[in-house]
Design a protein around this motif. Structure first.
Motif, PDB file in Angstrom:
ATOM      1  N   LEU A  75       0.696  -1.109   0.058  1.00  0.00           N
ATOM      2  CA  LEU A  75      -0.067   0.082   0.026  1.00  0.00           C
ATOM      3  C   LEU A  75       1.002   1.289   0.049  1.00  0.00           C
ATOM      4  O   LEU A  75       0.586   2.078  -0.699  1.00  0.00           O
ATOM      5  N   ASN A 184       1.019  -6.219  -7.534  1.00  0.00           N
ATOM      6  CA  ASN A 184       0.493  -5.208  -6.497  1.00  0.00           C
ATOM      7  C   ASN A 184       1.584  -4.034  -6.516  1.00  0.00           C
ATOM      8  O   ASN A 184       0.780  -2.734  -6.304  1.00  0.00           O
ATOM      9  N   SER A 201      -6.283   5.205  -0.619  1.00  0.00           N
ATOM     10  CA  SER A 201      -7.820   4.786  -0.677  1.00  0.00           C
ATOM     11  C   SER A 201      -8.192   4.857  -2.246  1.00  0.00           C
ATOM     12  O   SER A 201      -9.276   3.837  -2.423  1.00  0.00           O
ATOM     13  N   LEU A 204      -7.480   1.370  -3.381  1.00  0.00           N
ATOM     14  CA  LEU A 204      -8.143   0.202  -2.795  1.00  0.00           C
ATOM     15  C   LEU A 204      -9.559   0.283  -3.257  1.00  0.00           C
ATOM     16  O   LEU A 204     -10.210  -0.814  -3.583  1.00  0.00           O
TER      17      LEU A 204
END
Length: 275
Positions: A75, A184, A201, A204
């Motif tokens: 992330l 990823n 965000s 995601l």
């Protein structure tokens, strides 16, 4: 003089890029790599305070912590080069004396090799050192991972039989896992370069939407095929085994295409980056 790629100029830029990344993101990355040690100290001190004895984190907990570290690091990749969407920082990056191809290769090496290898190596080295100092903690995370993978592959081979068309070595399974990480990393790198705000965000949210769509499409494509299989035959059904092999090979092929597409998307974004 080659304006597209020059090894000496690329090496100079790569060192500059590495120092910039470490200066801006070195502390968070070191924090991710040290989460295992942090958890070890927290659990031990809490146990010492309440029970009077030092408690060691179990192997399953340490493996789970390593998975958390991998997820958080993926992330965070969205922030590594996310500053390029800022007008001031992006303009400064464009003025650095290196070609876009050199910057692109440096970016991929940093995101796909340098950062994950450093974080994983530090985490696993600290875990192995703790196990060496405290034998009650059992096997290191790295050893348990590869040992468990070998056991799983051996059990699967025995269950499906020596004539099974499905042959997956532990190295092959590691390759599939690494391919998933590459996808990823590239995805969140692209999100960091495309979204001006809410980079993580936003990524995601895109994953959630894509997962819903792909799940529906996969179900619609596979349901007619599964209706013709005899599941009562189990793994002795050669048709079922060959279908599983086809699905696995198709998954790997699609994953490679997705990784290539994401890499192309990052390249296109770099070429069109203007301020």
């Amino acid at each position: 003089m080659n304006e597209t790629f020059q090894l000496r100029r690329f090496w100079q830029y790569f060192r500059y890029d590495f120092m910039q990344v470490m200066r801006s993101h070195g502390r968070p990355l070191l924090l991710f790599a040290g989460l295992g040690l942090f958890y070890f100290l927290v659990q031990g001190l809490l146990s010492l305070s309440f029970s009077g004895t030092w408690s060691y984190p179990g192997q399953a907990v340490r493996i789970g912590m390593f998975v958390v570290v991998c997820t958080v690091m993926e992330l965070y990749i969205a922030r590594i080069y996310g500053h390029l969407t800022d007008r001031k920082a992006g303009s400064a990056w464009l003025l650095v004396p290196a070609s876009r191809l050199e910057k692109y290769i440096s970016m991929l090496l940093m995101v796909l090799v340098v950062i994950p290898v450093c974080v994983w190596a530090i985490y696993l080295a600290v875990d192995a050192l703790l196990v060496l100092m405290f034998p009650a903690m059992s096997q290191p995370v790295a050893g348990s991972f590869f040992g468990g993978l070998s056991t799983l592959m051996q059990s699967f081979a025995e269950m499906s039989g020596s004539e099974s068309p499905i042959v997956i070595s532990p190295a092959g399974m590691v390759g599939i896992i690494l391919l998933g990480h590459v996808i990823n990393f590239l995805f969140f790198l692209l999100c960091g370069l495309c979204f001006r705000k809410y980079k993580i965000s936003g990524g995601l949210l895109v994953i959630f939407i894509l997962s819903m769509v792909l799940s529906i499409l996969s179900a619609l494509a596979l349901i007619p095929t599964f209706q013709h299989l005899d599941f009562d035959a189990g793994f002795e059904d050669e048709q079922a085994l060959r279908l599983a092999t086809s699905i696995l090979n198709g998954f790997i092929a699609v994953a490679c295409l997705v990784a290539a597409g994401l890499g192309w998307g990052v390249w296109r974004r770099i070429k069109t980056l203007q301020h």
